[in-house]
Design an enzyme around this catalytic site. Structure first.
Site, PDB file in Angstrom:
ATOM      1  CB  ALA A   8      -0.920   0.031   1.216  1.00 47.67           C
TER       2      ALA A   8
ATOM      3  CB  SER B 252       1.681  -7.687   6.722  1.00 50.65           C
ATOM      4  OG  SER B 252       1.872  -7.562   8.331  1.00 50.65           O
ATOM      5  CB  THR B 253       3.738  -6.518   1.673  1.00 53.62           C
ATOM      6  OG1 THR B 253       2.610  -5.495   1.797  1.00 53.62           O
ATOM      7  CG2 THR B 253       3.878  -6.880   0.085  1.00 53.62           C
TER       8      THR B 253
ATOM      9  CD  GLU C 138      -5.273 -18.256  -1.224  1.00 55.76           C
ATOM     10  OE1 GLU C 138      -4.224 -18.383  -0.400  1.00 55.76           O
ATOM     11  OE2 GLU C 138      -5.434 -17.101  -1.513  1.00 55.76           O
TER      12      GLU C 138
ATOM     13  CG  HIS D  75      -4.615 -18.235   7.842  1.00 52.05           C
ATOM     14  ND1 HIS D  75      -4.625 -19.615   7.784  1.00 52.05           N
ATOM     15  CD2 HIS D  75      -4.679 -17.656   6.674  1.00 52.05           C
ATOM     16  CE1 HIS D  75      -4.425 -19.776   6.353  1.00 52.05           C
ATOM     17  NE2 HIS D  75      -4.255 -18.873   5.722  1.00 52.05           N
TER      18      HIS D  75
ATOM     19  NE  ARG E 230      -8.112 -16.930   5.162  1.00 55.06           N
ATOM     20  CZ  ARG E 230      -7.300 -15.937   4.588  1.00 55.06           C
ATOM     21  NH1 ARG E 230      -6.972 -15.075   5.019  1.00 55.06           N
ATOM     22  NH2 ARG E 230      -6.504 -16.511   3.519  1.00 55.06           N
TER      23      ARG E 230
ATOM     24  CG  HIS F 218      -4.045 -14.161   8.503  1.00 56.69           C
ATOM     25  ND1 HIS F 218      -2.746 -14.414   8.153  1.00 56.69           N
ATOM     26  CD2 HIS F 218      -4.671 -14.016   7.187  1.00 56.69           C
ATOM     27  CE1 HIS F 218      -2.505 -14.447   6.953  1.00 56.69           C
ATOM     28  NE2 HIS F 218      -3.611 -14.309   6.397  1.00 56.69           N
TER      29      HIS F 218
ATOM     30  NE  ARG G 132      -7.147 -10.306   4.523  1.00 56.76           N
ATOM     31  CZ  ARG G 132      -6.723 -11.188   4.052  1.00 56.76           C
ATOM     32  NH1 ARG G 132      -6.802 -11.496   2.645  1.00 56.76           N
ATOM     33  NH2 ARG G 132      -5.905 -11.836   4.794  1.00 56.76           N
TER      34      ARG G 132
HETATM   35  C1  SIN Z   1      -2.856 -17.480   2.682  1.00 53.68           C
HETATM   36  O1  SIN Z   1      -1.896 -17.833   1.844  1.00 53.68           O
HETATM   37  O2  SIN Z   1      -3.577 -18.522   3.145  1.00 53.68           O
HETATM   38  C2  SIN Z   1      -3.225 -16.141   3.070  1.00 53.68           C
HETATM   39  C3  SIN Z   1      -3.792 -15.440   2.196  1.00 53.68           C
HETATM   40  C4  SIN Z   1      -4.540 -14.225   2.811  1.00 53.68           C
HETATM   41  O3  SIN Z   1      -4.488 -14.164   3.781  1.00 53.68           O
HETATM   42  O4  SIN Z   1      -5.345 -13.842   1.851  1.00 53.68           O
END
Ligand code: SIN
Length: 556
Positions: free
Chosen positions: A32, A59-60, A131, A256, A305, A366, A401
């Site tokens: 960002a 975090s990136t 995902e 997470h 998630r 997370h 998210r």
């Molecule tokens: C992941 O790789 O599980 C994390 C991806 C995310 O947080 O969007």
């Protein structure tokens, strides 16, 4: 309404020993912050990027799975929007989501043009994976599971090739300087920084500026176990709150589901096992080898998630075990080495070989879906203050998210800020006398604060636990610091954000997205469709509810 703590209205700090000026100061150097700097370049005279550690310490760098965008055959922004809204459990801002998904593909192409090496298929097409919560393969990745590191590398290379963008590393943003404009409206006049050993700019200094873009990341260190690096102590959110900006949706902290379990004593940043591993076929099992996600959700191990994290926690509670297992043995050695080299090496470094062994996993903090409230152009409600990325609440994430929407949010909204900021750059303000009450809590409250937040305000929440958390936070607020140092500034920021988060979590008497109340297990749109906003006036916070219609059509 929970009783509110009295917190410092500003951080105690020495008077500035140096000053400098810039038109725009960007706080943070992840996707960002660096995108904002690169896009503003050439449009404003002087840009200064300040970052708490080195450029890639945020975090990136740690993002594994990738960046989501409707780039694949048959995919559309509308489908990405639908998945985002469902994951967000009715609490997304639909307009913000539309901005994200419509501008996302172009923004990712721009990252590629900048030199980011995403993975490609044998046919030369962008390799896209899936995902949790996505109904399409739409996650672009790099280096297999090192997407964030590759994006960060490309952005840093571009910044290093831009000598007109000044960078100060090891610079903690302490507080905003505020002042009136010609109409008497208070806004940003600069900020104070604490710099460790950067030549003449050492110690606390003042940067006078016309606008600040906060891109300082999240609050992961509020909790004992997190996937976030050590720098994520909620500094940006806390300083914005102290300065009068609104924080929104703080109670929506994403845990997470598959973070490697390293034992009961392990604290701080824990190794993430990307959701992409499940996207490639791994599945969750209990001690007896039963697949725990089957029959729970139509997407099974790739459910959103929050659904997966809750199922793991439920099974942990039922069995009394501290973790579940991820089975990815069938992916085979060659696939593991090619597709997930970073995770493979990390797991092996902790004595687990995912090619032959199950990986112990448990949920850990997370991502902060909430943050400093912004409009669709990254403006906060404090004139001259903009926010983007995890520090911000643009409304795209709602209560949970969608996977791999975070890098995208930082990218898209930083581009948007750069589109409007040059034309609306405020006039210079003179800093006014700061009447906020200075204070600081001791750095050594951190551990108790984190333990309390994890055990009482973590994945599972209830009224008694939240009340207990309030008592502990109140006690910790009374531990005044004897020394003024980074540990105390960070602890005060952590306490400030923890108190606001716990208040919002206590008030939201329902279960929605990543906010799970044991005592209110259902989602309750009749009462709680909307947002909790937190504001502060000289250390006293108020939390108000802003009703808004559910944006997922009421789907639970
Ligand atoms: C992941 O790789 O599980 C994390 C991806 C995310 O947080 O969007």
């Amino acid at each position: 309404m929970p009783e509110q703590l009295r917190l410092p209205g500003r951080l105690t700090a020495p008077d500035p020993g140096w000053t400098t000026r810039a038109d725009v100061v960007i706080v943070g150097s992840g996707i960002a912050g660096l995108t904002a700097a690169l896009r503003l370049r050439g449009q404003v005279d002087k840009i200064l990027v300040v970052t708490k550690d080195v450029l890639n310490a945020g975090s990136t760098q740690w993002a594994q799975g990738g960046i989501a965008a409707a780039l694949g055959p048959g995919d559309t922004p509308e489908q990405h929007e639908a998945d985002t809204l469902v994951a967000g459990a009715g609490a997304c801002d639909r307009d913000a989501v539309r901005v994200l998904v419509n501008e996302g593909p172009e923004a990712v192409r721009e990252l590629i043009a900048l030199g980011t090496n995403f993975d490609h298929t044998a046919d030369g097409e962008l390799s896209l994976t899936r995902e949790g919560g996505h109904h399409r393969d739409r996650i672009a990745h790099a280096g297999g599971d090192a997407t964030g590191a590759e994006i960060q590398r490309a952005l840093i290379a571009a910044i290093e090739a831009a000598p007109d963008i000044e960078v100060i590393q090891h610079a903690l943003a302490v507080d905003l300087l505020l002042g009136p404009d010609e109409t008497g409206t208070t806004g940003v006049a600069g900020l104070t920084l604490h710099v460790i050993g950067e030549g003449e700019r050492d110690g606390v200094g003042a940067v006078r500026c016309r606008a600040v873009v906060l891109a300082s990341g999240g609050l992961g260190q509020v909790f004992s176990q997190t996937t976030n690096p050590a720098v994520t102590t909620g500094d940006g959110m806390a300083l914005a709150l102290r300065a009068g900006a609104t924080l929104r949706d703080l109670e929506f902290v994403q845990f997470h589901p598959t973070v490697m379990y390293l034992g009961p004593e392990s604290r701080g940043q824990q190794p993430l096992i990307s959701e992409a591993v499940r996207g490639e076929g791994a599945f969750l099992v209990d001690d007896d080898g039963n697949r725990i996600m089957q029959g729970v959700h139509e997407l099974a191990d790739l459910a959103p998630r929050d659904v997966v994290a809750k199922t793991i926690m439920k099974r942990m509670l039922e069995t009394g075990r501290p973790h579940m297992w991820l089975d990815a043995r069938h992916l085979g050695a060659e696939f593991w080495e090619r597709r997930f080299p970073t995770i493979l090496a990390t797991a092996r470094s902790y004595g687990i070989d995912p090619v032959t062994q199950l990986i112990p996993v448990a949920p850990a903090c997370h991502y902060a879906s909430g943050g400093v409230r912004t409009d669709l152009l990254g403006r906060t409600d404090l004139p001259g203050l903009y926010a983007t990325g995890e520090v911000a609440c643009s409304g795209v994430h709602g209560a949970n998210r969608l996977a791999s929407n975070s890098l995208l949010e930082g990218l898209v909204f930083s581009r948007r800020i750069a589109e409007v900021l040059p034309a609306e750059l405020p006039a210079w303000r003179e800093p006014g006398a700061d009447r906020r009450t200075a204070g600081l809590v001791a750095g050594d409250v951190r551990r108790e604060l984190q333990e309390t937040m994890s055990s009482r305000v973590g994945v599972l929440r209830s009224a008694p636990g939240l009340a207990e958390a309030g008592v502990v936070l109140d006690k910790l607020a009374g531990h005044a610091a004897e020394t003024v140092d980074q540990a105390s500034w960070e602890a005060t920021n952590l306490l400030t954000i923890s108190a606001a988060l716990a208040d919002a979590a206590a008030l939201r008497q329902e279960t929605r997205g990543s906010h799970w109340r044991e005592d209110f297990p259902e989602r309750d749109d009749a009462h709680w469709a909307g947002h909790f906003d937190v504001r502060m006036d000289d250390g006293a916070t108020t939390v108000t509810f802003a009703p808004a219609p559910a944006t997922d059509g009421g789907l639970a």
